[in-house]
Structure formats: C-alpha cells, structure tokens
Design an enzyme around this catalytic site. Structure first.
Site, mmCIF file in Angstrom:
data_model
loop_
_atom_site.group_PDB
_atom_site.id
_atom_site.type_symbol
_atom_site.label_atom_id
_atom_site.label_comp_id
_atom_site.label_asym_id
_atom_site.label_seq_id
_atom_site.Cartn_x
_atom_site.Cartn_y
_atom_site.Cartn_z
ATOM 1 C CB SER A 191 -6.437 -48.368 -9.457
ATOM 2 O OG SER A 191 -6.835 -47.740 -9.792
ATOM 3 C CE1 TYR B 127 -10.609 -51.330 -10.171
ATOM 4 C CE2 TYR B 127 -10.623 -49.089 -9.628
ATOM 5 C CZ TYR B 127 -10.544 -50.506 -10.468
ATOM 6 O OH TYR B 127 -8.804 -50.332 -11.038
HETATM 7 N N1 LIG Z 1 -8.353 -49.540 -17.715
HETATM 8 C C1 LIG Z 1 -8.295 -48.617 -16.257
HETATM 9 O O1 LIG Z 1 -8.354 -47.128 -16.351
HETATM 10 C C2 LIG Z 1 -7.613 -48.804 -15.265
HETATM 11 C C3 LIG Z 1 -6.569 -48.809 -14.471
HETATM 12 C C4 LIG Z 1 -5.914 -48.608 -13.224
HETATM 13 C C5 LIG Z 1 -5.481 -49.873 -12.781
HETATM 14 N N2 LIG Z 1 -6.521 -51.155 -13.141
HETATM 15 C C6 LIG Z 1 -5.962 -52.546 -13.285
HETATM 16 O O2 LIG Z 1 -5.569 -53.360 -14.079
HETATM 17 C C7 LIG Z 1 -6.048 -54.535 -14.389
HETATM 18 C C8 LIG Z 1 -6.013 -54.519 -15.645
HETATM 19 O O3 LIG Z 1 -7.148 -54.184 -16.247
HETATM 20 P P1 LIG Z 1 -7.352 -54.006 -17.626
HETATM 21 O O4 LIG Z 1 -8.053 -52.101 -17.697
HETATM 22 O O5 LIG Z 1 -6.756 -54.004 -18.663
HETATM 23 O O6 LIG Z 1 -8.795 -54.751 -17.314
HETATM 24 P P2 LIG Z 1 -9.872 -55.266 -19.086
HETATM 25 O O7 LIG Z 1 -11.121 -56.090 -18.267
HETATM 26 O O8 LIG Z 1 -9.256 -54.891 -19.896
HETATM 27 O O9 LIG Z 1 -9.038 -56.947 -18.957
HETATM 28 C C9 LIG Z 1 -8.865 -57.838 -16.940
HETATM 29 C C10 LIG Z 1 -8.778 -59.025 -17.396
HETATM 30 O O10 LIG Z 1 -9.139 -59.780 -16.320
HETATM 31 C C11 LIG Z 1 -9.102 -61.178 -16.293
HETATM 32 N N3 LIG Z 1 -9.823 -62.102 -14.917
HETATM 33 C C12 LIG Z 1 -11.125 -60.768 -14.546
HETATM 34 N N4 LIG Z 1 -11.607 -61.122 -13.644
HETATM 35 C C13 LIG Z 1 -10.599 -62.453 -13.099
HETATM 36 C C14 LIG Z 1 -10.091 -63.539 -12.214
HETATM 37 N N5 LIG Z 1 -11.439 -63.437 -11.303
HETATM 38 N N6 LIG Z 1 -9.411 -64.707 -12.706
HETATM 39 C C15 LIG Z 1 -8.799 -64.664 -13.675
HETATM 40 N N7 LIG Z 1 -9.135 -63.894 -14.873
HETATM 41 C C16 LIG Z 1 -10.000 -62.739 -14.921
HETATM 42 C C17 LIG Z 1 -10.508 -60.593 -17.455
HETATM 43 O O11 LIG Z 1 -11.014 -62.154 -18.658
HETATM 44 C C18 LIG Z 1 -9.534 -59.500 -18.781
HETATM 45 O O12 LIG Z 1 -8.972 -61.042 -19.574
HETATM 46 C C19 LIG Z 1 -7.196 -54.577 -12.710
HETATM 47 O O13 LIG Z 1 -7.012 -54.751 -11.750
HETATM 48 C C20 LIG Z 1 -7.528 -53.395 -13.054
HETATM 49 O O14 LIG Z 1 -8.258 -52.627 -11.489
HETATM 50 C C21 LIG Z 1 -7.124 -50.710 -14.575
#
Ligand SMILES: NC(=O)c1ccc[n+]([C@@H]2O[C@H](COP(=O)([O-])OP(=O)(O)OC[C@H]3O[C@@H](n4cnc5c(N)ncnc54)[C@H](O)[C@@H]3O)[C@@H](O)[C@H]2O)c1
Length: 272
Positions: A143, A156
C-alpha cells in the site's frame, strides 16, 4: 522480461477486490493456471470457476496454510512462477483515536501476521524451490501506506512498512538467485476494504478500480520494476518525505487534523 503466459500463478486474497482483479488479469494474460487462495472458500471458488482456475482455502497468517498452498499447487499444477501475497485487512482504523498506541494487541497481532509474516512464510517455503529452478517472482500487495502513512491506522501503517522492509530485503538477498520482487503500492482502490472506512486522505488523488490496479501490476511485473505505483503522485510524496522529514510530518499532521475535524462532524451529525 517476466511473462505470465504459460505460468502457474498463486494469488492470496483472490476472492475479492484487488486479488480478484489480479486473478482475472493473469487469466487473460494466458497463465497456465491461476490458484485463487482465500480465507473465504466460497468466494475463492466463485472466482476460480470463472477463470478456469483452482481454489484453495487458506489463512495466510498461518504458516502451515501457506506451506500447504505451495505444496498442493506444485503437486497439482507444477512449479509456481509467480506468488502474489495480496491478502490484507483494514483493522484498527480510528480517525478520532486519542492514542496512536491504543490499538488492541489483537489487531496488531493479526495485522502483523497477515501483512508481514504471510510474506515471510511464502518466501520461506518457495525460495528453496525457486533457487533449484533458477528463479521466480514475488508480487506483494502492500500500500502507499507502507511508503507514507495511513492516518488513523497505526497498526496498518506500521505493518505495511514492515512488509516494504521485508520485500526490500528479499529482493536484495535473492537477486543473484534470479528471484524478482515487486511491491504494489496504491492509494485508494474501490473495494470492500476501502468502503468499510469513511472517505479520507487515501482517496485524495482519486480511487482507482481494482481492474486498473491489476493492469498496472501486470505491466510492472513484465518490466520487473520493484515499486509499482498505480497512483503516480505517490512518487512525489516519497520524494518530499525523504527530502525533509520534519516538513513532511508537519504537513501530514495538518491533513490528519482536518480529517479528524471532518470525521468528528460527520459522526456528531450522524448521532443527532
Ligand atoms: N482498497 C484499497 O484502497 C487498498 C489500498 C492499498 C492497498 N490495499 C491492499 O490491497 C490488498 C487487497 O485489499 P482489497 O482492497 O482488495 O481488500 P478486500 O477486503 O476487497 O479483499 C481482501 C481479500 O483478502 C482476503 N483475506 C483477508 N484475510 C485473509 C487471510 N488471513 N487469509 C487469506 N485471505 C484473507 C479476504 O477474504 C478478501 O477476499 C490488501 O493487502 C490491502 O491492504 C488496498
């Protein structure tokens, strides 16, 4: 140049959001097999079914689950060329927090396990295999919070910084083994995770769709670049931070104060 075509790829957190978009992008890029790994088994199955992939349930915070994921994938489909540690959680967001050290140990431990140790376990069990094969690729979704900070989310921010630190070390340690590493560091991406928190500075440069982020990730892997920044503005923020850390802290503190004010008003409004 890394090509995904014909390769076996694993994506953790593949059931939703960015992970799901990565799975779909790798399938479109003709990966031989995409393994959708998620704690949400039904969600992983649904994504896998649509892309002729395979689903595997796994809690990435548990070493035995990552080991099983790697062993099963290689047993069924062959060597993993690209492992994407993408699963993440948004725990501990509190823009009105009175104490940055006040977040519960449970949130800290879970964030550490999922954002850092999951990446360590993937390396622990794949590096020996990749060394024998003469190479491999890790894509870790981190991120912009791992390079800058996520206001209101100390756990985080700190664990995402930990993930950047580990990825740097992984890339340095294994460059000579032909092992490549990329970190994917977006700001706001329109997913369930982002929707679960109030709109804030992470959306200041606009939220991207998961599909856009996945396209950038694929291009970054093909070019084998270490830092992939779907929001190009982040590079400028990184430069400002390293140029004058004190000025950067002051600027961020002002933005945080404005965010607290806006959120406090929203919350009060909601309670009236
Ligand atoms: N959405 C944003 O704005 C954003 C920005 C920067 C970084 N990220 C990062 O991107 C990545 C994906 O996030 P997203 O926004 O798609 O979130 P999301 O919540 O839409 O999807 C996350 C997925 O991870 C799975 N998950 C959670 N804990 C888990 C575990 N212990 N084992 C296996 N699977 C698990 C969930 O079931 C879900 O399917 C994360 O690492 C998040 O920190 C997101």
């Amino acid at each position: 140049m890394m090509q995904v075509a014909g390769k076996v790829v694993v994506v953790t957190g593949g059931a939703r959001g960015i992970g799901r978009a990565l799975c779909e992008a790798f399938h479109r890029a003709d990966a031989a097999k995409v393994v959708v790994a998620d704690i949400d088994e039904a969600g992983a199955r649904a994504v896998a079914a649509a892309i002729d992939g395979a689903a595997l349930q796994c809690d990435v915070g548990r070493e035995q689950d990552i080991r099983h994921l790697i062993e099963e994938t290689e047993r069924q489909f062959g060597p993993i060329a690209l492992f994407c540690s993408n699963a993440g959680i948004g725990g501990g967001f509190d823009p009105l927090s009175e104490n940055a050290g006040g977040t519960s140990d449970e949130v800290w431990a879970r964030s550490w396990a999922i954002h850092v140790m999951a990446h360590v376990y993937a390396a622990r069990h794949l590096i020996p295999r990749m060394k024998v094969r003469g190479g491999g690729y890790f894509l870790n979704t981190i991120s912009a919070a791992g390079l800058l900070s996520q206001m209101g989310s100390p756990a985080y921010s700190a664990t995402k910084h930990g993930a950047v630190g580990f990825a740097e070390n992984l890339a340095i340690s294994h460059k000579a083994d032909g092992i490549k590493v990329s970190i994917l560091c977006p700001q706001g991406v329109d997913t369930d995770m982002l929707r679960s928190i109030p709109k804030g500075p992470q959306s200041g440069d606009g939220d991207l769709t998961p599909e856009q982020v996945a396209r950038d990730a694929l291009a970054g892997i093909e070019q084998e670049t270490f830092v992939i920044l779907p929001h190009p503005q982040v590079l400028g923020y990184m430069r400002r931070k390293t140029e004058n850390y004190d000025r950067w802290i002051s600027g961020m503190a002002k933005i945080q104060a404005r965010m607290r004010e806006a959120y406090g008003t929203q919350r009060k409004g909601g309670m009236d």
